[in-house]
Design a protein around this motif. Structure first.
Motif, PDB file in Angstrom:
ATOM      1  N   PHE A 520       5.118  35.748   5.886  1.00 45.04           N
ATOM      2  CA  PHE A 520       5.250  36.564   4.671  1.00 45.04           C
ATOM      3  C   PHE A 520       6.234  35.897   3.713  1.00 45.04           C
ATOM      4  O   PHE A 520       7.273  35.384   4.105  1.00 45.04           O
ATOM      5  CB  PHE A 520       5.675  38.001   5.006  1.00 45.04           C
ATOM      6  CG  PHE A 520       6.948  38.137   5.805  1.00 45.04           C
ATOM      7  CD1 PHE A 520       8.180  38.344   5.181  1.00 45.04           C
ATOM      8  CD2 PHE A 520       6.913  38.082   7.192  1.00 45.04           C
ATOM      9  CE1 PHE A 520       9.341  38.486   5.922  1.00 45.04           C
ATOM     10  CE2 PHE A 520       8.066  38.226   7.946  1.00 45.04           C
ATOM     11  CZ  PHE A 520       9.292  38.425   7.310  1.00 45.04           C
ATOM     12  N   THR A 523       4.893  37.964  -2.499  1.00 42.30           N
ATOM     13  CA  THR A 523       4.612  39.399  -2.618  1.00 42.30           C
ATOM     14  C   THR A 523       3.725  39.912  -1.496  1.00 42.30           C
ATOM     15  O   THR A 523       3.381  41.097  -1.494  1.00 42.30           O
ATOM     16  CB  THR A 523       3.916  39.691  -3.965  1.00 42.30           C
ATOM     17  OG1 THR A 523       2.680  38.953  -4.025  1.00 42.30           O
ATOM     18  CG2 THR A 523       4.810  39.304  -5.134  1.00 42.30           C
ATOM     19  N   ASP A 524       3.333  39.059  -0.566  1.00 41.16           N
ATOM     20  CA  ASP A 524       2.339  39.485   0.417  1.00 41.16           C
ATOM     21  C   ASP A 524       2.570  38.777   1.750  1.00 41.16           C
ATOM     22  O   ASP A 524       3.392  37.865   1.861  1.00 41.16           O
ATOM     23  CB  ASP A 524       0.928  39.179  -0.098  1.00 41.16           C
ATOM     24  CG  ASP A 524      -0.125  40.062   0.548  1.00 41.16           C
ATOM     25  OD1 ASP A 524       0.255  40.883   1.399  1.00 41.16           O
ATOM     26  OD2 ASP A 524      -1.310  39.909   0.203  1.00 41.16           O
ATOM     27  N   PRO A 552       8.837  39.782   1.189  1.00 39.24           N
ATOM     28  CA  PRO A 552       8.097  41.036   1.391  1.00 39.24           C
ATOM     29  C   PRO A 552       8.127  41.467   2.861  1.00 39.24           C
ATOM     30  O   PRO A 552       7.114  41.420   3.566  1.00 39.24           O
ATOM     31  CB  PRO A 552       6.684  40.668   0.936  1.00 39.24           C
ATOM     32  CG  PRO A 552       6.555  39.219   1.274  1.00 39.24           C
ATOM     33  CD  PRO A 552       7.931  38.614   1.134  1.00 39.24           C
ATOM     34  N   GLU A 555       5.596  44.109   4.025  1.00 37.14           N
ATOM     35  CA  GLU A 555       4.224  43.609   4.159  1.00 37.14           C
ATOM     36  C   GLU A 555       4.065  42.804   5.446  1.00 37.14           C
ATOM     37  O   GLU A 555       3.020  42.857   6.114  1.00 37.14           O
ATOM     38  CB  GLU A 555       3.861  42.753   2.941  1.00 37.14           C
ATOM     39  CG  GLU A 555       3.524  43.526   1.691  1.00 37.14           C
ATOM     40  CD  GLU A 555       4.728  44.215   1.076  1.00 37.14           C
ATOM     41  OE1 GLU A 555       5.882  43.813   1.387  1.00 37.14           O
ATOM     42  OE2 GLU A 555       4.537  45.163   0.278  1.00 37.14           O
ATOM     43  N   LEU A 558       3.862  45.321   8.310  1.00 40.52           N
ATOM     44  CA  LEU A 558       2.581  46.022   8.271  1.00 40.52           C
ATOM     45  C   LEU A 558       1.441  45.129   8.756  1.00 40.52           C
ATOM     46  O   LEU A 558       0.543  45.583   9.478  1.00 40.52           O
ATOM     47  CB  LEU A 558       2.301  46.530   6.850  1.00 40.52           C
ATOM     48  CG  LEU A 558       3.172  47.689   6.360  1.00 40.52           C
ATOM     49  CD1 LEU A 558       2.912  47.949   4.878  1.00 40.52           C
ATOM     50  CD2 LEU A 558       2.896  48.951   7.175  1.00 40.52           C
ATOM     51  N   GLU A 559       1.470  43.873   8.353  1.00 35.60           N
ATOM     52  CA  GLU A 559       0.426  42.949   8.809  1.00 35.60           C
ATOM     53  C   GLU A 559       0.534  42.723  10.309  1.00 35.60           C
ATOM     54  O   GLU A 559      -0.480  42.653  11.022  1.00 35.60           O
ATOM     55  CB  GLU A 559       0.536  41.622   8.063  1.00 35.60           C
ATOM     56  CG  GLU A 559      -0.489  40.570   8.480  1.00 35.60           C
ATOM     57  CD  GLU A 559      -1.928  40.971   8.180  1.00 35.60           C
ATOM     58  OE1 GLU A 559      -2.836  40.285   8.669  1.00 35.60           O
ATOM     59  OE2 GLU A 559      -2.142  41.970   7.461  1.00 35.60           O
ATOM     60  N   ARG A 595      10.605  50.673   2.301  1.00 40.72           N
ATOM     61  CA  ARG A 595       9.270  50.395   2.834  1.00 40.72           C
ATOM     62  C   ARG A 595       9.364  49.592   4.134  1.00 40.72           C
ATOM     63  O   ARG A 595       8.569  49.780   5.045  1.00 40.72           O
ATOM     64  CB  ARG A 595       8.423  49.647   1.801  1.00 40.72           C
ATOM     65  CG  ARG A 595       7.986  50.539   0.640  1.00 40.72           C
ATOM     66  CD  ARG A 595       6.977  49.857  -0.275  1.00 40.72           C
ATOM     67  NE  ARG A 595       7.518  48.672  -0.911  1.00 40.72           N
ATOM     68  CZ  ARG A 595       7.180  47.431  -0.597  1.00 40.72           C
ATOM     69  NH1 ARG A 595       6.292  47.219   0.350  1.00 40.72           N
ATOM     70  NH2 ARG A 595       7.716  46.404  -1.226  1.00 40.72           N
TER      71      ARG A 595
END
Length: 657
Positions: A520, A523-524, A552, A555, A558-559, A595
């Motif tokens: 990561f 932004t992703d 991020p 992210e 989450l991935e 987040r």
């Protein structure tokens, strides 16, 4: 339907030759075929069986004993002289990747052994392959202990089953052929070395050859028998040549000069052990017989070295097998005896002089080596992309998944397996694994009087059987989630990070884990490498991993959670170990920290290691805080090495003393 003819396969001369030489001399040790999918590896192996001469076997012998020299300890023997026999075609036995050990080596009927005092042995695939071919497709996916069993049988020519004090042995001489796709993972170097020859195959890039491949395949599918009949004469001629070479093989001479050449060639490539010399010698003799020569020549040694040495040069599990043709030619030239005559007081002229033109080693970086300088922007954040290579690997600490699993056998975490130490007895309702002798006797003994048993021995019934509960080690899914943001590269930490992760990858390789890589930055987050057993692919992706952009973190988490969720469906028995490599910062978006904390809540049930990359005197401690949210173990980057942990223990022990 007739199989695809051997002589109808287009191209692949090295594979064709390796298979033929192994058929001429099974003592070579078989062939490992490495190549991408769809390259006719399996087609050629299956077609080879039709070229081998038939074998004479003793009637009613399940172990294919030769009537001329039967196995003196054959379980179906002893076979007397003049025993009835018949001739049958050579067999090709295929071993499925998921085969159980009993299916491979055979099994003993414990119930009959206890109740009747007889050894009732049911032959396995090794017995069926005796005096034929044993083919293992995707051999790199086979459990290590089964590969060891196969290679030991191939090397010793016998298979032995020992269980609960009962031992049965039988002859098992076969040509072992394994195929594999390197993208799905490599064999361990120790196992690679046990294969006699290795061949790399790839699909042709020549359009004309590709057209011919498709044309022949379509013709075969339209009329298999008619197509095979068209190549029957060519196959028969090749089979006759193989049989003639087998007859010539015992009389081929291997002079001392040739042996010295073989030794010097193997020494020049710095191969480990002596198996390379032995296999090269056997292959050279087989090639001489194939060529119709009565004595081994330099050409035979050249061919043998090209087939027997490439997979024995690996110094590192991530090294690709292969040998340099130039180095081989130089080694053969250097091993030639000096010329005799009155004019041999000057240079021999065998090698280029100082003024000769020739290939000059390139002093620049090797092709494919990552650059340590900046490259073009990637569009994933505003910072320029940088790529940094890893340093030398070290022995890493062993991280394990909590609890006891039931996954695939490996070398990492505790698990209930069908091998390992016995820790108890399974409930009577569970009839799995190996029988437990003592528990079975205890279950049967109280019922002997009721069953009318008065003599020696026990009457054992199916309900009396008890099975051992064994604890061993399992392989896990080790998912690396690596922070590749600009802060990692800006502080020159990426080299240390890559070195640590590469060392952990090496540990995963040795422990037979599945690995995956999530990165990561900007932004992703992205799945750089889906979970695979090919740690070589993971190492390659890691080596070329660029850095740059914001962090991020949410992210990335989450991935990682998504990947683990999908893998839990695909491979539910394999427990995951998440290795999160970060300094704990979250800088992408206005609510990045919140987040990230929310995303961490999705991973609290996963055994996680937070590898803290923060360095310097002023530390924020964000990675340790993140580890608390995850319920994870917090490990500073400097403590990943096993030696660092040992030093800390010694220091604390010394203080306590």
């Amino acid at each position: 339907m007739k199989p695809y003819p051997f002589t109808a396969v287009v191209g692949m001369p090295d594979l064709r030759l390796a298979l033929v030489l192994s058929s001429i001399s099974p003592a070579v040790g078989g062939v490992l075929v490495r190549g991408e999918k769809g390259t006719a590896k399996s087609t050629m192996v299956r077609a080879l069986a039709g070229l081998l001469p038939g074998v004479d076997v003793v009637d009613s012998c399940r172990f294919s004993c030769d009537p001329v020299s039967p196995d003196p300890v054959c379980p179906d023997g002893p076979h007397e002289a003049g025993v009835p026999a018949h001739r049958r075609p050579a067999r090709l036995v295929e071993l499925p990747v998921g085969a159980a050990e009993d299916r491979v080596v055979g099994s003993l009927n414990l119930e009959k052994a206890l109740s009747e005092g007889v050894t009732d042995y049911q032959p396995g695939l090794l017995a069926a392959a005796h005096r034929g071919l044993l083919y293992v497709d995707e051999v790199n996916l086979l459990h290590d202990h089964l590969v060891d069993t196969l290679l030991d049988a191939a090397a010793m020519g016998r298979a032995t089953v020992e269980r609960e004090g009962v031992s049965v042995s039988h002859a098992a001489r076969f040509v072992l052929i394994g195929t594999m796709n390197p993208e799905e993972g490599e064999l361990r170097p120790q196992l690679l070395d046990r294969f006699g020859l290795t061949v790399e195959v790839a699909s042709s890039r020549d359009p004309e050859q590709r057209v011919e491949v498709v044309r022949r395949r379509l013709a075969y599918e339209a009329d298999p028998d008619g197509f095979a009949d068209g190549y029957a004469e060519a196959d028969a001629a090749l089979a006759a040549e193989i049989e003639a070479a087998q007859r010539l093989l015992p009389s081929v001479k291997l002079p001392d000069e040739a042996l010295r050449q073989i030794a010097e060639v193997c020494a020049s490539f710095e191969v480990d052990g002596m198996r390379a010399d032995i296999v090269t010698a056997r292959t050279a003799v087989a090639h001489a017989a194939w060529a119709g020569r009565a004595e081994v020549t330099t050409e035979d040694i050249r061919v043998a070295a090209r087939l027997a040495l490439p997979h024995r040069r690996r110094r590192n599990p991530f090294d690709a097998p292969g040998i340099s043709e130039e180095q081989l030619e130089q080694a053969l030239e250097d091993s030639q005896p000096p010329p005799e005559g009155p004019d041999d007081d000057g240079p021999s002229g065998g090698g280029p002089g100082p003024d000769d033109s020739g290939p000059v080693p390139d002093g620049g970086p090797a092709e494919g080596t990552p650059s340590s300088g900046p490259s073009e922007p990637t569009g994933n954040g505003s910072s320029p992309q940088k790529t940094v290579g890893a340093g030398d690997t070290f022995r890493a600490r062993v991280f394990r998944v909590k609890g006891t699993g039931e996954g695939e056998r490996g070398r990492r975490s505790r698990a209930i397996t069908d091998t390992g130490r016995t820790i108890g007895v399974q409930p009577p309702s569970v009839r799995d694994g190996r029988p437990h002798l003592v528990a079975t006797i205890r279950a049967a003994a109280p019922h002997q009087q009721a069953r009318g048993r008065s003599g020696a021995g026990l009457e054992v019934r199916s309900a009396d059987l008890r099975f051992a509960l064994r604890e061993g080690r399992e392989g896990n899914l080790v998912l690396f989630c690596v922070d590749a943001s600009g802060s990692m590269g800006a502080r020159a930490r990426m080299r240390e990070v890559k070195t640590a992760v590469l060392s952990l990858l090496l540990d995963a390789y040795q422990r037979r884990d599945k690995v995956g890589l999530v990165t990561f930055r900007g932004t992703d987050a992205e799945l750089a490498l889906p979970p695979t057993i090919s740690v070589e692919a993971a190492a390659a992706r890691l080596e070329g991993l660029p850095t740059g952009g914001r962090t991020p973190l949410a992210e990335g988490l989450l991935e990682a959670a998504r990947v683990l969720r999908v893998e839990a469906i695909r491979d539910p028995r394999r427990r995951p170990l998440l290795v999160l490599v970060t300094d704990g910062r979250a800088t992408s978006g206005s609510d990045a920290v919140a987040r990230a904390k929310a995303a961490a809540g999705l991973l609290t049930d996963v055994t996680t290691i937070v590898m803290d990359c923060e360095t310097g005197r002023m530390r924020l401690g964000l990675a340790a805080e993140l580890a608390g949210h995850l319920g994870a173990e917090h490990v500073p980057l400097s403590d990943v090495a096993a030696e660092s942990l040992a030093s800390a223990v010694r220091e604390r022990t010394g203080r306590a003393a």
